[in-house]
Design a protein around this motif. Structure first.
Motif, PDB file in Angstrom:
ATOM      1  N   GLU A  80       0.829  -1.204   0.000  1.00  0.00           N
ATOM      2  CA  GLU A  80       0.000   0.000   0.000  1.00  0.00           C
ATOM      3  C   GLU A  80       0.865   1.256   0.000  1.00  0.00           C
ATOM      4  O   GLU A  80       0.555   2.239  -0.686  1.00  0.00           O
ATOM      5  N   ALA A  81       1.952   1.228   0.761  1.00  0.00           N
ATOM      6  CA  ALA A  81       2.870   2.371   0.770  1.00  0.00           C
ATOM      7  C   ALA A  81       3.403   2.637  -0.632  1.00  0.00           C
ATOM      8  O   ALA A  81       3.487   3.788  -1.080  1.00  0.00           O
ATOM      9  N   ARG A  82       3.762   1.556  -1.339  1.00  0.00           N
ATOM     10  CA  ARG A  82       4.244   1.699  -2.721  1.00  0.00           C
ATOM     11  C   ARG A  82       3.149   2.257  -3.623  1.00  0.00           C
ATOM     12  O   ARG A  82       3.387   3.160  -4.435  1.00  0.00           O
ATOM     13  N   ASP A  83       1.928   1.716  -3.495  1.00  0.00           N
ATOM     14  CA  ASP A  83       0.816   2.159  -4.344  1.00  0.00           C
ATOM     15  C   ASP A  83       0.531   3.645  -4.130  1.00  0.00           C
ATOM     16  O   ASP A  83       0.301   4.393  -5.095  1.00  0.00           O
ATOM     17  N   LEU A  84       0.547   4.066  -2.887  1.00  0.00           N
ATOM     18  CA  LEU A  84       0.309   5.479  -2.580  1.00  0.00           C
ATOM     19  C   LEU A  84       1.405   6.353  -3.186  1.00  0.00           C
ATOM     20  O   LEU A  84       1.130   7.423  -3.739  1.00  0.00           O
ATOM     21  N   LEU A  85       2.622   5.881  -3.082  1.00  0.00           N
ATOM     22  CA  LEU A  85       3.754   6.642  -3.623  1.00  0.00           C
ATOM     23  C   LEU A  85       3.642   6.783  -5.141  1.00  0.00           C
ATOM     24  O   LEU A  85       3.875   7.866  -5.697  1.00  0.00           O
ATOM     25  N   GLU A  86       3.268   5.707  -5.805  1.00  0.00           N
ATOM     26  CA  GLU A  86       3.148   5.746  -7.263  1.00  0.00           C
ATOM     27  C   GLU A  86       2.057   6.717  -7.703  1.00  0.00           C
ATOM     28  O   GLU A  86       2.230   7.460  -8.688  1.00  0.00           O
ATOM     29  N   LEU A  87       0.948   6.736  -6.984  1.00  0.00           N
ATOM     30  CA  LEU A  87      -0.122   7.672  -7.328  1.00  0.00           C
ATOM     31  C   LEU A  87       0.298   9.111  -7.066  1.00  0.00           C
ATOM     32  O   LEU A  87       0.027  10.007  -7.872  1.00  0.00           O
ATOM     33  N   ARG A  88       0.969   9.321  -5.950  1.00  0.00           N
ATOM     34  CA  ARG A  88       1.390  10.682  -5.624  1.00  0.00           C
ATOM     35  C   ARG A  88       2.417  11.202  -6.621  1.00  0.00           C
ATOM     36  O   ARG A  88       2.452  12.397  -6.925  1.00  0.00           O
ATOM     37  N   ARG A  89       3.274  10.322  -7.147  1.00  0.00           N
ATOM     38  CA  ARG A  89       4.248  10.752  -8.148  1.00  0.00           C
ATOM     39  C   ARG A  89       3.575  11.307  -9.394  1.00  0.00           C
ATOM     40  O   ARG A  89       4.125  12.173 -10.074  1.00  0.00           O
ATOM     41  N   SER A  90       2.397  10.797  -9.693  1.00  0.00           N
ATOM     42  CA  SER A  90       1.674  11.282 -10.863  1.00  0.00           C
ATOM     43  C   SER A  90       0.823  12.512 -10.549  1.00  0.00           C
ATOM     44  O   SER A  90       0.795  13.466 -11.325  1.00  0.00           O
ATOM     45  N   LEU A  91       0.148  12.493  -9.407  1.00  0.00           N
ATOM     46  CA  LEU A  91      -0.879  13.494  -9.155  1.00  0.00           C
ATOM     47  C   LEU A  91      -0.370  14.756  -8.469  1.00  0.00           C
ATOM     48  O   LEU A  91      -0.832  15.857  -8.791  1.00  0.00           O
ATOM     49  N   ASP A  92       0.556  14.630  -7.532  1.00  0.00           N
ATOM     50  CA  ASP A  92       1.057  15.838  -6.851  1.00  0.00           C
ATOM     51  C   ASP A  92       1.806  16.774  -7.799  1.00  0.00           C
ATOM     52  O   ASP A  92       1.586  17.995  -7.760  1.00  0.00           O
ATOM     53  N   PRO A  93       2.692  16.264  -8.663  1.00  0.00           N
ATOM     54  CA  PRO A  93       3.330  17.180  -9.625  1.00  0.00           C
ATOM     55  C   PRO A  93       2.323  17.842 -10.558  1.00  0.00           C
ATOM     56  O   PRO A  93       2.466  19.028 -10.890  1.00  0.00           O
ATOM     57  N   LEU A  94       1.301  17.108 -10.978  1.00  0.00           N
ATOM     58  CA  LEU A  94       0.246  17.705 -11.798  1.00  0.00           C
ATOM     59  C   LEU A  94      -0.457  18.817 -11.048  1.00  0.00           C
ATOM     60  O   LEU A  94      -0.708  19.901 -11.597  1.00  0.00           O
ATOM     61  N   ALA A  95      -0.755  18.574  -9.774  1.00  0.00           N
ATOM     62  CA  ALA A  95      -1.484  19.556  -8.982  1.00  0.00           C
ATOM     63  C   ALA A  95      -0.712  20.864  -8.833  1.00  0.00           C
ATOM     64  O   ALA A  95      -1.278  21.956  -8.975  1.00  0.00           O
ATOM     65  N   VAL A  96       0.594  20.779  -8.538  1.00  0.00           N
ATOM     66  CA  VAL A  96       1.346  22.019  -8.346  1.00  0.00           C
ATOM     67  C   VAL A  96       1.596  22.724  -9.670  1.00  0.00           C
ATOM     68  O   VAL A  96       1.709  23.964  -9.709  1.00  0.00           O
ATOM     69  N   ALA A  97       1.689  21.966 -10.771  1.00  0.00           N
ATOM     70  CA  ALA A  97       1.810  22.609 -12.077  1.00  0.00           C
ATOM     71  C   ALA A  97       0.554  23.408 -12.399  1.00  0.00           C
ATOM     72  O   ALA A  97       0.626  24.548 -12.881  1.00  0.00           O
ATOM     73  N   LEU A  98      -0.600  22.833 -12.110  1.00  0.00           N
ATOM     74  CA  LEU A  98      -1.862  23.556 -12.302  1.00  0.00           C
ATOM     75  C   LEU A  98      -1.966  24.729 -11.340  1.00  0.00           C
ATOM     76  O   LEU A  98      -2.482  25.799 -11.699  1.00  0.00           O
ATOM     77  N   ALA A  99      -1.479  24.537 -10.119  1.00  0.00           N
ATOM     78  CA  ALA A  99      -1.518  25.622  -9.134  1.00  0.00           C
ATOM     79  C   ALA A  99      -0.708  26.821  -9.609  1.00  0.00           C
ATOM     80  O   ALA A  99      -1.116  27.977  -9.416  1.00  0.00           O
ATOM     81  N   ALA A 100       0.442  26.556 -10.213  1.00  0.00           N
ATOM     82  CA  ALA A 100       1.264  27.658 -10.728  1.00  0.00           C
ATOM     83  C   ALA A 100       0.535  28.430 -11.820  1.00  0.00           C
ATOM     84  O   ALA A 100       0.727  29.638 -11.983  1.00  0.00           O
ATOM     85  N   GLU A 101      -0.324  27.735 -12.548  1.00  0.00           N
ATOM     86  CA  GLU A 101      -1.071  28.370 -13.637  1.00  0.00           C
ATOM     87  C   GLU A 101      -2.324  29.087 -13.144  1.00  0.00           C
ATOM     88  O   GLU A 101      -2.695  30.145 -13.659  1.00  0.00           O
ATOM     89  N   ARG A 102      -2.975  28.545 -12.097  1.00  0.00           N
ATOM     90  CA  ARG A 102      -4.318  29.003 -11.725  1.00  0.00           C
ATOM     91  C   ARG A 102      -4.399  29.697 -10.362  1.00  0.00           C
ATOM     92  O   ARG A 102      -5.468  30.177  -9.993  1.00  0.00           O
TER      93      ARG A 102
END
Length: 239
Positions: A80-102
């Motif tokens: 589960e720790a691995r699964d959470l990490l893999e999802l966060r690697r995809s979604l957190d960078p996307l979120a902050v990239a959008l945050a910089a734009e919006r």
């Protein structure tokens, strides 16, 4: 006995917050059996709102409920720790990239306010320390203004909160704490500057060296990290 339930909207809400805090603080360890009658008496409520709170905690992965009112704190797993990490690697960078734009002025205010309260976590953080750390990251991804993404990350952080304490079982030296602080500040500065590419890359680096990554390793899973990049912002770069 803990404080009475009246300040909360419902007794179930109070029980939920109390139980969640005890689990995240480590007072109720993974696998611990939860005696509902004793818990209800200690918290100062009946078993009915406690049961409602436990069902809510079950939906978030914090507890398991048996068929005969048995309950225990959910065990942690490397998978589960691995699964959470893999999802966060995809979604957190996307979120902050959008945050910089919006991001709005109000978003920036909340991000800076949250940054002032967060410190690199030590080996035995209090519940408020964990909350401050989460509040900072919530401020970052909320600025993405993507409601589905925000809801998804909220859910991931609900599950990931418990793993941070496992990651802290390996003491961080001062250099590592300074690195984490620099990454936090770099994320703030990149979002404020509207630099989504840098924000995304910094967040990926931040996750690959996170407590969640350490937890996965301690639980027997060695996550595959992305290639290291020298993205630690220097004072001159962000002046």
């Amino acid at each position: 006995m803990t404080e009475p339930a009246e300040p909360y909207v419902t007794k179930s809400d109070y029980a939920y917050q109390t139980m969640r805090e005890k689990i995240l603080s480590g007072e109720f360890a993974p696998g611990a059996v939860l005696n509902q009658a004793m818990l209800a008496k200690t918290i100062g409520i009946s078993t009915t709102p406690l049961r409602e709170a436990l069902r809510r905690l079950k939906s978030e992965g914090f507890v398991e409920l048996g068929a005969h009112k048995d309950a225990h704190v959910t065990e942690l797993s490397g998978e589960e720790a691995r699964d959470l990490l893999e999802l966060r690697r995809s979604l957190d960078p996307l979120a902050v990239a959008l945050a910089a734009e919006r991001r709005t002025r109000e978003d920036i205010r909340k991000i800076r306010e949250a940054m002032r309260a967060v410190e690199p976590l030590g080996s035995n953080p209090g519940y408020e320390d964990l909350i401050a750390h989460r509040r900072f990251h919530v401020a970052l991804y909320t600025a993405s203004h993507n409601e589905l993404l925000i809801q998804t990350l909220d859910s991931l952080w609900d599950k990931a909160d418990r793993y941070r304490r496992v990651g802290l079982q390996v003491e961080r030296d001062q250099a590592e704490r300074d690195q984490k602080h620099a990454e936090h500040q770099g994320l703030v500065d990149a979002i404020v500057a509207g630099d989504g590419e840098t924000a995304s890359a910094l967040m990926l680096q931040h996750i690959d060296t996170s407590l969640g990554a350490k937890a996965a390793t301690r639980l027997g899973i060695r996550p595959t990290a992305t290639p290291p990049r020298n993205l630690t912002p220097s004072p001159a770069r962000w002046s």
